[in-house]
Design a protein around this motif. Structure first.
Motif, PDB file in Angstrom:
ATOM      1  N   GLN A  82       0.849  -1.190   0.000  1.00 21.81           N
ATOM      2  CA  GLN A  82       0.000   0.000   0.000  1.00 21.81           C
ATOM      3  C   GLN A  82       0.886   1.243   0.000  1.00 21.81           C
ATOM      4  O   GLN A  82       1.772   1.387   0.819  1.00 21.81           O
ATOM      5  CB  GLN A  82      -0.889   0.015   1.230  1.00 21.81           C
ATOM      6  N   VAL A  83       0.624   2.139  -0.956  1.00 22.17           N
ATOM      7  CA  VAL A  83       1.411   3.360  -1.070  1.00 22.17           C
ATOM      8  C   VAL A  83       0.924   4.398  -0.054  1.00 22.17           C
ATOM      9  O   VAL A  83      -0.280   4.645   0.071  1.00 22.17           O
ATOM     10  CB  VAL A  83       1.298   3.932  -2.491  1.00 22.17           C
ATOM     11  N   GLN A  84       1.876   4.971   0.663  1.00 19.06           N
ATOM     12  CA  GLN A  84       1.555   6.053   1.601  1.00 19.06           C
ATOM     13  C   GLN A  84       2.645   7.104   1.553  1.00 19.06           C
ATOM     14  O   GLN A  84       3.829   6.789   1.426  1.00 19.06           O
ATOM     15  CB  GLN A  84       1.433   5.513   3.027  1.00 19.06           C
ATOM     16  N   VAL A  85       2.225   8.347   1.670  1.00 21.08           N
ATOM     17  CA  VAL A  85       3.131   9.482   1.802  1.00 21.08           C
ATOM     18  C   VAL A  85       2.635  10.266   3.005  1.00 21.08           C
ATOM     19  O   VAL A  85       1.510  10.788   2.982  1.00 21.08           O
ATOM     20  CB  VAL A  85       3.124  10.360   0.540  1.00 21.08           C
ATOM     21  N   VAL A  86       3.446  10.345   4.051  1.00 15.78           N
ATOM     22  CA  VAL A  86       2.990  10.934   5.314  1.00 15.78           C
ATOM     23  C   VAL A  86       3.937  12.047   5.745  1.00 15.78           C
ATOM     24  O   VAL A  86       5.120  11.805   5.996  1.00 15.78           O
ATOM     25  CB  VAL A  86       2.908   9.859   6.420  1.00 15.78           C
ATOM     26  N   GLU A  87       3.392  13.256   5.824  1.00 15.71           N
ATOM     27  CA  GLU A  87       4.177  14.398   6.289  1.00 15.71           C
ATOM     28  C   GLU A  87       4.049  14.558   7.798  1.00 15.71           C
ATOM     29  O   GLU A  87       3.027  14.195   8.392  1.00 15.71           O
ATOM     30  CB  GLU A  87       3.704  15.706   5.636  1.00 15.71           C
ATOM     31  N   SER A  88       5.077  15.119   8.398  1.00  9.95           N
ATOM     32  CA  SER A  88       5.061  15.432   9.820  1.00  9.95           C
ATOM     33  C   SER A  88       6.037  16.561  10.089  1.00  9.95           C
ATOM     34  O   SER A  88       6.840  16.914   9.212  1.00  9.95           O
ATOM     35  CB  SER A  88       5.414  14.203  10.664  1.00  9.95           C
ATOM     36  N   GLY A  89       5.955  17.129  11.285  1.00 11.69           N
ATOM     37  CA  GLY A  89       6.911  18.151  11.677  1.00 11.69           C
ATOM     38  C   GLY A  89       6.384  19.568  11.665  1.00 11.69           C
ATOM     39  O   GLY A  89       7.105  20.496  12.046  1.00 11.69           O
ATOM     40  N   GLY A  90       5.164  19.758  11.220  1.00  7.22           N
ATOM     41  CA  GLY A  90       4.608  21.101  11.209  1.00  7.22           C
ATOM     42  C   GLY A  90       4.279  21.576  12.611  1.00  7.22           C
ATOM     43  O   GLY A  90       4.360  20.821  13.585  1.00  7.22           O
ATOM     44  N   GLY A  91       3.911  22.855  12.713  1.00 11.25           N
ATOM     45  CA  GLY A  91       3.557  23.402  14.008  1.00 11.25           C
ATOM     46  C   GLY A  91       3.575  24.908  13.998  1.00 11.25           C
ATOM     47  O   GLY A  91       3.636  25.537  12.940  1.00 11.25           O
ATOM     48  N   LEU A  92       3.534  25.476  15.193  1.00  7.29           N
ATOM     49  CA  LEU A  92       3.561  26.924  15.374  1.00  7.29           C
ATOM     50  C   LEU A  92       4.978  27.355  15.755  1.00  7.29           C
ATOM     51  O   LEU A  92       5.577  26.777  16.673  1.00  7.29           O
ATOM     52  CB  LEU A  92       2.574  27.332  16.474  1.00  7.29           C
ATOM     53  N   VAL A  93       5.489  28.345  15.060  1.00  5.71           N
ATOM     54  CA  VAL A  93       6.840  28.828  15.326  1.00  5.71           C
ATOM     55  C   VAL A  93       6.853  30.349  15.196  1.00  5.71           C
ATOM     56  O   VAL A  93       6.080  30.918  14.418  1.00  5.71           O
ATOM     57  CB  VAL A  93       7.857  28.162  14.362  1.00  5.71           C
ATOM     58  N   GLN A  94       7.726  30.988  15.956  1.00  5.33           N
ATOM     59  CA  GLN A  94       7.839  32.439  15.883  1.00  5.33           C
ATOM     60  C   GLN A  94       8.640  32.854  14.650  1.00  5.33           C
ATOM     61  O   GLN A  94       9.477  32.078  14.156  1.00  5.33           O
ATOM     62  CB  GLN A  94       8.527  32.963  17.137  1.00  5.33           C
ATOM     63  N   PRO A  95       8.411  34.064  14.166  1.00  3.72           N
ATOM     64  CA  PRO A  95       9.221  34.563  13.042  1.00  3.72           C
ATOM     65  C   PRO A  95      10.705  34.470  13.377  1.00  3.72           C
ATOM     66  O   PRO A  95      11.125  34.782  14.503  1.00  3.72           O
ATOM     67  CB  PRO A  95       8.769  36.013  12.913  1.00  3.72           C
ATOM     68  N   GLY A  96      11.484  34.030  12.396  1.00  4.06           N
ATOM     69  CA  GLY A  96      12.911  33.823  12.599  1.00  4.06           C
ATOM     70  C   GLY A  96      13.267  32.435  13.073  1.00  4.06           C
ATOM     71  O   GLY A  96      14.455  32.066  13.096  1.00  4.06           O
ATOM     72  N   GLY A  97      12.279  31.648  13.434  1.00  9.36           N
ATOM     73  CA  GLY A  97      12.513  30.302  13.932  1.00  9.36           C
ATOM     74  C   GLY A  97      12.703  29.281  12.819  1.00  9.36           C
ATOM     75  O   GLY A  97      12.716  29.628  11.631  1.00  9.36           O
ATOM     76  N   SER A  98      12.845  28.030  13.242  1.00 12.57           N
ATOM     77  CA  SER A  98      13.105  26.934  12.303  1.00 12.57           C
ATOM     78  C   SER A  98      12.179  25.755  12.560  1.00 12.57           C
ATOM     79  O   SER A  98      11.708  25.551  13.689  1.00 12.57           O
ATOM     80  CB  SER A  98      14.557  26.444  12.442  1.00 12.57           C
ATOM     81  N   LEU A  99      11.921  25.018  11.506  1.00 13.78           N
ATOM     82  CA  LEU A  99      11.201  23.755  11.586  1.00 13.78           C
ATOM     83  C   LEU A  99      11.799  22.796  10.568  1.00 13.78           C
ATOM     84  O   LEU A  99      12.328  23.237   9.538  1.00 13.78           O
ATOM     85  CB  LEU A  99       9.713  23.933  11.253  1.00 13.78           C
TER      86      LEU A  99
END
Length: 116
Positions: free
Chosen positions: A1-18
């Motif tokens: 079964q083919v799956q593509v799953v994203e993760s790692g998003g969220g709320l961050v302040q300007p200038g920050g990193s994800l």
């Protein structure tokens, strides 16, 4: 079964990193051109970054060049998007895309919100 799953998003302040991750299953990610797209409210989906199959040539939208980096870990069958110096205008749902000839897979998306 083919799956593509994203993760790692969220709320961050300007200038920050994800760092976003895109885990693939059911196909070999290195044989596909992989891309990250994003879609902000009321706007069309746009290409953010891409990495070609096999050789791994990268390309970026002008708006993120120098701030975002796309990479691929073939052993983990995963693609990443490192996002630095984030701006409020980077706020969007980020989608992972896999493409090989006429075959295309999309993930469900992960929300990134840049706000103080």
């Amino acid at each position: 079964q083919v799956q593509v799953v994203e993760s790692g998003g969220g709320l961050v302040q300007p200038g920050g990193s994800l760092r976003l991750s895109c885990a693939a299953s059911g196909f070999t990610l290195s044989s596909y051109a992989m891309s990250w797209y994003r879609q902000a409210p009321g706007k069309e989906r746009e290409l953010v970054a891409g990495i070609s199959s096999v050789v791994g040539i990268t390309n970026y939208a002008t708006s993120v060049k120098g701030r975002f980096t796309i990479s691929r870990d073939n052993a983990k069958n995963t693609v990443y998007l490192q996002m630095n110096s984030l701006k409020p205008e980077d706020t969007a749902v980020y989608y992972c895309n896999a493409k090989q000839r006429s075959t295309t897979y999309w993930g469900q998306g992960t929300q990134v919100t840049v706000s103080s």
